[in-house]
Motif scaffolding. Sequence first.
Motif, PDB file in Angstrom:
ATOM      1  N   UNK A 139       0.752  -1.332   0.146  1.00 25.82           N
ATOM      2  CA  UNK A 139       0.029  -0.003   0.032  1.00 25.82           C
ATOM      3  C   UNK A 139       0.704   1.154  -0.191  1.00 25.82           C
ATOM      4  N   UNK A 140       2.041   1.245  -0.562  1.00 29.84           N
ATOM      5  CA  UNK A 140       2.787   2.373  -0.533  1.00 29.84           C
ATOM      6  C   UNK A 140       3.879   2.233  -1.662  1.00 29.84           C
ATOM      7  N   UNK A 141       4.118   3.259  -2.382  1.00 29.79           N
ATOM      8  CA  UNK A 141       5.020   3.106  -3.425  1.00 29.79           C
ATOM      9  C   UNK A 141       6.493   3.134  -2.935  1.00 29.79           C
ATOM     10  N   UNK A 142       7.211   2.751  -3.993  1.00 33.72           N
ATOM     11  CA  UNK A 142       8.875   2.512  -3.754  1.00 33.72           C
ATOM     12  C   UNK A 142       9.533   1.118  -3.929  1.00 33.72           C
ATOM     13  N   UNK A 143      10.391   0.888  -4.532  1.00 34.22           N
ATOM     14  CA  UNK A 143      11.017  -0.309  -4.743  1.00 34.22           C
ATOM     15  C   UNK A 143      11.451  -1.114  -3.337  1.00 34.22           C
ATOM     16  N   UNK A 144      11.920   0.117  -2.534  1.00 34.58           N
ATOM     17  CA  UNK A 144      12.507  -0.425  -1.333  1.00 34.58           C
ATOM     18  C   UNK A 144      11.406  -0.751  -0.609  1.00 34.58           C
ATOM     19  N   UNK A 145      10.035  -0.852  -0.475  1.00 39.68           N
ATOM     20  CA  UNK A 145       8.873  -1.219   0.335  1.00 39.68           C
ATOM     21  C   UNK A 145       8.797  -2.754  -0.099  1.00 39.68           C
ATOM     22  N   UNK A 150      16.469  11.037 -11.966  1.00 43.05           N
ATOM     23  CA  UNK A 150      15.192  10.594 -11.643  1.00 43.05           C
ATOM     24  C   UNK A 150      14.129  11.490 -12.081  1.00 43.05           C
ATOM     25  N   UNK A 151      14.637  12.597 -13.059  1.00 46.64           N
ATOM     26  CA  UNK A 151      13.811  13.463 -13.595  1.00 46.64           C
ATOM     27  C   UNK A 151      12.971  14.437 -12.989  1.00 46.64           C
ATOM     28  N   UNK A 191      13.784   9.499  -4.085  1.00 49.58           N
ATOM     29  CA  UNK A 191      13.802  10.399  -5.366  1.00 49.58           C
ATOM     30  C   UNK A 191      13.294   9.389  -6.385  1.00 49.58           C
ATOM     31  N   UNK A 192      13.652   7.918  -6.322  1.00 47.54           N
ATOM     32  CA  UNK A 192      13.303   7.089  -7.160  1.00 47.54           C
ATOM     33  C   UNK A 192      11.668   6.807  -7.159  1.00 47.54           C
ATOM     34  N   UNK A 193      11.179   6.897  -5.803  1.00 46.33           N
ATOM     35  CA  UNK A 193       9.829   6.806  -5.432  1.00 46.33           C
ATOM     36  C   UNK A 193       9.008   7.988  -5.908  1.00 46.33           C
ATOM     37  N   UNK A 194       9.552   9.347  -6.122  1.00 44.17           N
ATOM     38  CA  UNK A 194       9.037  10.607  -6.521  1.00 44.17           C
ATOM     39  C   UNK A 194       9.032  10.287  -8.051  1.00 44.17           C
ATOM     40  N   UNK A 195      10.084   9.792  -8.728  1.00 45.88           N
ATOM     41  CA  UNK A 195       9.958   9.619 -10.192  1.00 45.88           C
ATOM     42  C   UNK A 195       8.855   9.050 -10.591  1.00 45.88           C
ATOM     43  N   UNK A 196       8.076   8.013  -9.759  1.00 45.40           N
ATOM     44  CA  UNK A 196       6.776   7.188 -10.197  1.00 45.40           C
ATOM     45  C   UNK A 196       5.721   8.225 -10.528  1.00 45.40           C
ATOM     46  N   UNK A 197       5.658   9.370  -9.969  1.00 46.24           N
ATOM     47  CA  UNK A 197       4.670  10.406 -10.489  1.00 46.24           C
ATOM     48  C   UNK A 197       5.000  10.955 -11.823  1.00 46.24           C
ATOM     49  N   UNK A 198       4.359  10.012 -12.781  1.00 46.33           N
ATOM     50  CA  UNK A 198       4.803  10.231 -14.187  1.00 46.33           C
ATOM     51  C   UNK A 198       4.216  11.531 -14.641  1.00 46.33           C
ATOM     52  N   UNK A 199       2.896  11.607 -14.192  1.00 45.32           N
ATOM     53  CA  UNK A 199       1.962  12.698 -14.861  1.00 45.32           C
ATOM     54  C   UNK A 199       2.035  13.835 -13.880  1.00 45.32           C
ATOM     55  N   UNK A 200       2.829  14.272 -13.148  1.00 44.29           N
ATOM     56  CA  UNK A 200       3.128  15.507 -12.236  1.00 44.29           C
ATOM     57  C   UNK A 200       4.475  15.952 -12.149  1.00 44.29           C
ATOM     58  N   UNK A 201       4.552  17.423 -12.032  1.00 46.27           N
ATOM     59  CA  UNK A 201       5.694  17.946 -11.922  1.00 46.27           C
ATOM     60  C   UNK A 201       6.409  17.463 -10.363  1.00 46.27           C
ATOM     61  N   UNK A 202       7.534  17.269 -10.369  1.00 43.69           N
ATOM     62  CA  UNK A 202       8.161  16.768  -9.438  1.00 43.69           C
ATOM     63  C   UNK A 202       9.234  17.760  -8.623  1.00 43.69           C
ATOM     64  N   UNK A 203       8.935  17.936  -7.229  1.00 43.21           N
ATOM     65  CA  UNK A 203       9.783  19.000  -6.720  1.00 43.21           C
ATOM     66  C   UNK A 203      10.413  18.453  -5.563  1.00 43.21           C
ATOM     67  N   UNK A 204      11.857  18.384  -5.387  1.00 42.17           N
ATOM     68  CA  UNK A 204      12.540  17.592  -4.246  1.00 42.17           C
ATOM     69  C   UNK A 204      13.019  18.895  -3.531  1.00 42.17           C
ATOM     70  N   UNK A 205      12.754  18.794  -2.259  1.00 38.45           N
ATOM     71  CA  UNK A 205      13.289  19.759  -1.112  1.00 38.45           C
ATOM     72  C   UNK A 205      14.314  19.134  -0.435  1.00 38.45           C
ATOM     73  N   UNK A 206      15.458  19.096  -0.552  1.00 41.63           N
ATOM     74  CA  UNK A 206      16.377  18.432   0.266  1.00 41.63           C
ATOM     75  C   UNK A 206      17.561  19.203   1.276  1.00 41.63           C
TER      76      UNK A 206
END
Length: 461
Positions: free
Chosen positions: A284-290, A391-392, A352-367
């Motif tokens: 029930x959560x995104x990301x390959x690590x899960x 990761x785009x 960041x890889x999990x964020x990249x799965x949001x294919x149809x959205x602009x992705x903003x990383x605050x690091x």
Amino acid sequence: MKNLMVKDILRETKGELIIGDENLICQTFSKDTRQIQKGDCYIGIKGETFDGSSFWKQALENGASCVIVENINFTEQNKKEWKGKTIIKVENTLEALYGIARYKRSLYNIPVVAITGSVGKTSTKDMVASVVSQKYKTLRTLGNNNNNIGLPFTILRMQDEEVMVLEMGMNHLGEISLLTSIAKPTICIITNIGTSHIGNLGSRENILKAKLEILEGCKNPTIIINQDNDLLHKWQEENKGKRNIKTYGIQKKSDLNAEQIVLKEASSQFTCYLDGKTQTIQVPIGGEHFILNSLCAILVGKELGMEAEKIMKGIESFELTKNRMDITELENGSKIINDAYNASFESMSASLKALSEFKNNRKIAVLGDMFELGEFAKELHEKVGQEVYKNGIDILICSGENARYIAENAKGKMKEENIYYFENKEEIIKTIKKVTKPGDVILFKASNGMKFYELAEELTK
């Protein structure tokens, strides 16, 4: 429930009974006078800036039935005033805590699952506990209380549970050795060997050495490791046939592999061989690590004789500890991902890889900064910069002494006008409000001391 009495505490701690009843049963323990419940046994732990023993009166006033303290000289007036309460004096309250927890652990002949690793300890613990609790009454570490104080107090919460799931953290060599000597695990999990605390330990090989201390408190435990991790794979190859090792992985052939992986924005699924047939597992959560966490939890479930149906239900109903990949949707359709509890290069890459799965959205990383990297800080922050553009990510916002290297490394690969660096965090909220559009996905990720979770919470108010 196994009774723990004052006389047991006196024996295990070599303590002195100042006043009180040695047959008093101590069921609940606390180290914080502000959270004392009636009947608690208060242990006055000495910290860097305070001495918990000095608050013994407040503990008794707030309802504690017993206090365990050090370096307090009790007067006859004290003894008269607190007649009816129990006061134990020990040489060292921290050592006393260890001794009491060791004794409490010895009263229970049950499976104890201990989890360590550079990243993913807490989420793996949560996943394992979610699975195990489908069949057994389970005691687990709350939050990340995984150190030399949190772990013993977790064990002291034990009442009538059938399985313990404990997280073990460390910053230096020798720390997990202490924890495992208290917990005596029967199943040991090592999630991975990365770069967390490499500034303290000097190399990944030393980190592996520190994590392997988890085996010191055990007699022939089941060892569950992530086969995809290079150093754990090498260790498994060297110890194959000598120890009871179970492996899981995605890339390398393991005892349990994930196949037919489908990664989505906020969930995933995969297949694996379980109970004699191929099963489809919903996470029930995104990301390959899960997916790796799920494989680990499946192996624990199998080790404890659980049926596939209950194992799968435990994964499907899994919930993360707060501030770890918490996703909140705002009124304008934007999403905030609060993953700001802690950070290392490995966990930054995974987020960041999990964020990249949001294919149809602009992705903003605050690091922000990753801590305890020592001489490796510049190199590892620069590597995060590579992960950003790999990761785009559309917009990068950084703050922190070393986070500048993330921003600098992303320059030339991303549009410069989409890269922001601030000396302080105050500008971040202002900038996010200026640049974000409806439907954007914003990830917050940094070491806990950066307090980026406050920024995420500010936007979700």
